[in-house]
Design a protein around this motif. Structure first.
Motif, PDB file in Angstrom:
ATOM      1  N   PRO A   1      30.185  23.246  57.163  1.00 12.43           N
ATOM      2  CA  PRO A   1      31.400  23.728  56.510  1.00 12.43           C
ATOM      3  C   PRO A   1      32.021  22.746  55.521  1.00 12.43           C
ATOM      4  CG  PRO A   1      31.927  22.884  58.678  1.00 12.43           C
ATOM      5  CD  PRO A   1      30.416  22.809  58.534  1.00 12.43           C
ATOM      6  N   TYR A   2      31.441  21.552  55.372  1.00 20.22           N
ATOM      7  CA  TYR A   2      32.033  20.515  54.534  1.00 20.22           C
ATOM      8  C   TYR A   2      31.176  20.237  53.308  1.00 20.22           C
ATOM      9  CZ  TYR A   2      34.595  19.591  58.857  1.00 20.22           C
ATOM     10  OH  TYR A   2      35.369  19.719  59.977  1.00 20.22           O
ATOM     11  N   GLY A   3      31.809  19.623  52.307  1.00 16.59           N
ATOM     12  CA  GLY A   3      31.035  19.060  51.210  1.00 16.59           C
ATOM     13  C   GLY A   3      30.207  17.922  51.781  1.00 16.59           C
TER      14      GLY A   3
ATOM     15  N   VAL B   1      21.062  14.148  37.805  1.00 16.91           N
ATOM     16  CA  VAL B   1      21.988  14.807  38.721  1.00 16.91           C
ATOM     17  C   VAL B   1      23.351  14.128  38.663  1.00 16.91           C
ATOM     18  CG1 VAL B   1      20.186  15.614  40.295  1.00 16.91           C
ATOM     19  CG2 VAL B   1      21.261  13.399  40.676  1.00 16.91           C
ATOM     20  N   CYS B   2      24.378  14.877  39.008  1.00 14.07           N
ATOM     21  CA  CYS B   2      25.720  14.299  39.056  1.00 14.07           C
ATOM     22  C   CYS B   2      26.566  14.923  40.162  1.00 14.07           C
ATOM     23  CB  CYS B   2      26.423  14.436  37.709  1.00 14.07           C
ATOM     24  SG  CYS B   2      26.812  16.134  37.222  1.00 14.07           S
ATOM     25  N   GLU B   3      25.979  15.827  40.942  1.00 11.81           N
ATOM     26  CA  GLU B   3      26.754  16.552  41.942  1.00 11.81           C
ATOM     27  C   GLU B   3      27.290  15.660  43.057  1.00 11.81           C
ATOM     28  OE1 GLU B   3      23.746  17.518  40.862  1.00 11.81           O
ATOM     29  OE2 GLU B   3      24.148  19.401  39.821  1.00 11.81           O
ATOM     30  N   GLN B   4      26.592  14.571  43.363  1.00 13.01           N
ATOM     31  CA  GLN B   4      27.117  13.653  44.370  1.00 13.01           C
ATOM     32  C   GLN B   4      28.368  12.966  43.822  1.00 13.01           C
ATOM     33  OE1 GLN B   4      23.789  13.775  43.593  1.00 13.01           O
ATOM     34  NE2 GLN B   4      23.024  14.649  45.479  1.00 13.01           N
ATOM     35  N   TYR B   5      28.303  12.560  42.548  1.00 16.11           N
ATOM     36  CA  TYR B   5      29.476  11.935  41.919  1.00 16.11           C
ATOM     37  C   TYR B   5      30.655  12.900  41.887  1.00 16.11           C
ATOM     38  CZ  TYR B   5      32.749  10.473  38.371  1.00 16.11           C
ATOM     39  OH  TYR B   5      33.917  10.157  37.707  1.00 16.11           O
TER      40      TYR B   5
ATOM     41  N   SER C   1      39.171  17.594  47.544  1.00 17.89           N
ATOM     42  CA  SER C   1      38.541  17.011  48.746  1.00 17.89           C
ATOM     43  C   SER C   1      39.314  15.746  49.113  1.00 17.89           C
ATOM     44  CB  SER C   1      37.072  16.655  48.478  1.00 17.89           C
ATOM     45  OG  SER C   1      36.301  17.800  48.235  1.00 17.89           O
ATOM     46  N   VAL C   2      40.071  15.812  50.197  1.00 17.58           N
ATOM     47  CA  VAL C   2      40.908  14.671  50.572  1.00 17.58           C
ATOM     48  C   VAL C   2      40.543  14.074  51.925  1.00 17.58           C
ATOM     49  CG1 VAL C   2      42.860  15.353  49.122  1.00 17.58           C
ATOM     50  CG2 VAL C   2      42.694  16.226  51.470  1.00 17.58           C
ATOM     51  N   GLY C   3      39.830  14.825  52.754  1.00 16.00           N
ATOM     52  CA  GLY C   3      39.384  14.315  54.053  1.00 16.00           C
ATOM     53  C   GLY C   3      37.963  13.802  53.953  1.00 16.00           C
TER      54      GLY C   3
ATOM     55  N   PRO D   1      38.575  19.632  51.963  1.00 14.67           N
ATOM     56  CA  PRO D   1      37.664  20.766  51.840  1.00 14.67           C
ATOM     57  C   PRO D   1      36.502  20.423  50.911  1.00 14.67           C
ATOM     58  CG  PRO D   1      39.674  21.173  50.578  1.00 14.67           C
ATOM     59  CD  PRO D   1      39.862  19.868  51.289  1.00 14.67           C
ATOM     60  N   PRO D   2      35.434  21.212  50.970  1.00 15.67           N
ATOM     61  CA  PRO D   2      34.270  20.909  50.135  1.00 15.67           C
ATOM     62  C   PRO D   2      34.582  21.041  48.645  1.00 15.67           C
ATOM     63  CG  PRO D   2      33.973  23.009  51.258  1.00 15.67           C
ATOM     64  CD  PRO D   2      35.239  22.409  51.781  1.00 15.67           C
ATOM     65  N   GLY D   3      33.846  20.278  47.852  1.00 17.18           N
ATOM     66  CA  GLY D   3      34.000  20.336  46.400  1.00 17.18           C
ATOM     67  C   GLY D   3      32.832  21.052  45.752  1.00 17.18           C
ATOM     68  N   ASN D   4      32.648  20.754  44.473  1.00 11.32           N
ATOM     69  CA  ASN D   4      31.573  21.346  43.674  1.00 11.32           C
ATOM     70  C   ASN D   4      31.616  22.865  43.705  1.00 11.32           C
ATOM     71  OD1 ASN D   4      30.589  18.900  42.740  1.00 11.32           O
ATOM     72  ND2 ASN D   4      29.208  18.647  44.464  1.00 11.32           N
TER      73      ASN D   4
END
Length: 164
Positions: free
Chosen positions: A80-82, A119-123, A131-133, A154-157
């Protein structure tokens, strides 16, 4: 006990303490937070905080990877997370993993909101404003690889949205 023996014992204890410190250096909650928050600050995004629930999820998944001895196979948990994953050998640290993700910044073009090369999705997950947690874990497998996972709440991207 002679002076030489006492000095030798003191030296051994000092080396042992230094070794223990290096094992934990760059792998603490604060190390993960600092690396993430430094990257976020560079683009004007507020800091993250350590989230124990997210960290428990990351550790649980890392332990599953360790039990399967597949630290070098970067397979998403599909939870459920990024998520960002990294693997390395030697003394690969959590800080090194975060730095790998942050180095993807050069691949991200803010104007087009796309990865221009590589790739840049990790960045973008690291600097995702909403996403704060944060929760991260690092485990060592018998195959000689370290596995590092950071999860984000919460998840990003999110498709069509900018990270900041």
């Amino acid at each position: 006990m002679g002076l030489f023996k006492v000095s030798s014992l003191a030296l051994v204890l000092l080396i042992t303490l230094a070794s223990i410190h290096s094992i934990f250096a760059q792998n603490s909650q604060q190390d993960y937070l600092n690396a993430h928050n430094d990257a976020r600050k560079q683009v004007g995004v507020g800091p993250m905080h350590w989230d124990e629930n997210v960290a428990a999820y990351a550790l649980d998944y890392a332990n599953k990877i360790q039990m399967a001895n597949t630290c070098n196979n970067l397979v998403d948990s599909e939870g459920p997370y990024g998520e960002n994953l990294a693997a390395g050998t030697g003394t690969f640290t959590g800080l090194e993993a975060v730095n790998l993700w942050v180095r993807e910044k050069g691949n991200y073009d803010y104007q087009s909101n796309r990865c221009m090369r590589g790739v840049c999705e990790q960045y973008t997950q690291v600097v995702w404003r909403r996403s704060v947690g944060l929760g991260c874990a690092r485990v060592f497998c018998k195959n000689g690889w370290w596995f590092v996972i950071c999860n984000y709440s919460p998840p990003g991207n999110v498709a069509g949205q900018r990270p900041y």
